[in-house]
Scaffold this motif. Structure first.
Motif, PDB file in Angstrom:
ATOM      1  N   VAL A  50       0.856  -1.182   0.000  1.00 22.93           N
ATOM      2  CA  VAL A  50       0.000   0.000   0.000  1.00 22.93           C
ATOM      3  C   VAL A  50       0.897   1.239   0.000  1.00 22.93           C
ATOM      4  O   VAL A  50       1.774   1.374   0.847  1.00 22.93           O
ATOM      5  N   ALA A  51       0.677   2.130  -0.958  1.00 14.04           N
ATOM      6  CA  ALA A  51       1.526   3.309  -1.086  1.00 14.04           C
ATOM      7  C   ALA A  51       1.053   4.466  -0.207  1.00 14.04           C
ATOM      8  O   ALA A  51       1.864   5.275   0.243  1.00 14.04           O
ATOM      9  N   ASP A  52      -0.241   4.539   0.050  1.00  9.70           N
ATOM     10  CA  ASP A  52      -0.800   5.626   0.842  1.00  9.70           C
ATOM     11  C   ASP A  52      -0.531   5.356   2.325  1.00  9.70           C
ATOM     12  O   ASP A  52      -1.003   4.376   2.893  1.00  9.70           O
ATOM     13  N   ARG A  53       0.218   6.229   2.957  1.00  3.24           N
ATOM     14  CA  ARG A  53       0.636   6.038   4.349  1.00  3.24           C
ATOM     15  C   ARG A  53      -0.558   6.007   5.301  1.00  3.24           C
ATOM     16  O   ARG A  53      -0.593   5.222   6.238  1.00  3.24           O
ATOM     17  N   ARG A  54      -1.559   6.858   5.047  1.00  6.37           N
ATOM     18  CA  ARG A  54      -2.740   6.868   5.922  1.00  6.37           C
ATOM     19  C   ARG A  54      -3.493   5.538   5.846  1.00  6.37           C
ATOM     20  O   ARG A  54      -3.930   4.996   6.852  1.00  6.37           O
ATOM     21  N   ARG A  55      -3.632   5.005   4.654  1.00  4.26           N
ATOM     22  CA  ARG A  55      -4.315   3.720   4.491  1.00  4.26           C
ATOM     23  C   ARG A  55      -3.499   2.612   5.154  1.00  4.26           C
ATOM     24  O   ARG A  55      -4.035   1.715   5.796  1.00  4.26           O
ATOM     25  N   TRP A  56      -2.153   2.652   4.983  1.00  2.00           N
ATOM     26  CA  TRP A  56      -1.279   1.649   5.590  1.00  2.00           C
ATOM     27  C   TRP A  56      -1.444   1.675   7.118  1.00  2.00           C
ATOM     28  O   TRP A  56      -1.569   0.634   7.750  1.00  2.00           O
ATOM     29  N   ASN A  57      -1.439   2.882   7.703  1.00  2.00           N
ATOM     30  CA  ASN A  57      -1.610   3.011   9.152  1.00  2.00           C
ATOM     31  C   ASN A  57      -2.971   2.482   9.604  1.00  2.00           C
ATOM     32  O   ASN A  57      -3.081   1.844  10.654  1.00  2.00           O
ATOM     33  N   LYS A  58      -4.005   2.755   8.819  1.00  4.04           N
ATOM     34  CA  LYS A  58      -5.344   2.266   9.151  1.00  4.04           C
ATOM     35  C   LYS A  58      -5.358   0.737   9.203  1.00  4.04           C
ATOM     36  O   LYS A  58      -5.950   0.142  10.105  1.00  4.04           O
ATOM     37  N   ASN A  71      -2.186  -4.171  -1.422  1.00  6.32           N
ATOM     38  CA  ASN A  71      -3.429  -3.683  -2.020  1.00  6.32           C
ATOM     39  C   ASN A  71      -4.554  -4.703  -1.910  1.00  6.32           C
ATOM     40  O   ASN A  71      -5.719  -4.335  -1.749  1.00  6.32           O
ATOM     41  N   ALA A  74      -5.941  -4.447   1.571  1.00  2.49           N
ATOM     42  CA  ALA A  74      -6.710  -3.208   1.686  1.00  2.49           C
ATOM     43  C   ALA A  74      -8.087  -3.375   1.040  1.00  2.49           C
ATOM     44  O   ALA A  74      -9.097  -2.899   1.569  1.00  2.49           O
TER      45      ALA A  74
END
Length: 127
Positions: A50-58, A71, A74
């Motif tokens: 996952v490239a999006d840091r916010r999504r990774w943290n979630k 991905n 996610a």
């Protein structure tokens, strides 16, 4: 081309039928290769992190192992969230992915019969 312009294979020569069969086989092979290539591309993309840091943290906050955050994970988490929020289509997709889809045994007639039996029982209690 109009329907009456079509010539059935039974009225064509063997050579002509063979030629059209060969062309159809070549086109079928090309379509299968395109489909396989698309599937491989989707598999590669879904396996990327996952490239999006916010999504990774979630995802990490949901106790998912950092090695498993990609991905595909996610997408599964998103489907699960949508299903638990009441999205019936997302729930159906998850059930199909798990292979737990069973054919519906209750038909409308069965439900009506059961409802009638329940109502008869209620009438007996009321009297």
């Amino acid at each position: 081309m109009a329907r009456e312009d079509l010539i059935p294979f039974s009225e064509r020569s063997k050579e002509e039928a063979k030629e059209y069969g060969k062309k159809g086989g070549i086109a079928s092979g090309a379509a299968r290769r395109r489909k396989r290539s698309l599937k491989e591309a989707a598999d590669v993309y879904l396996s990327l992190p996952v490239a999006d840091r916010r999504r990774w943290n979630k995802l990490a906050r949901r106790c998912i192992d950092p090695e498993d955050i990609d991905n595909q994970m996610a997408m599964i988490v998103g489907l699960t969230e949508a299903a638990t929020a009441g999205d019936a289509r997302a729930a159906t997709v998850i059930v199909k992915l798990l292979g737990e889809e069973t054919p519906r045994e209750d038909t409308g007639a069965d439900q009506l019969t059961r409802a009638a039996e329940l109502l008869e029982g209620i009438d007996g209690v009321i009297e």
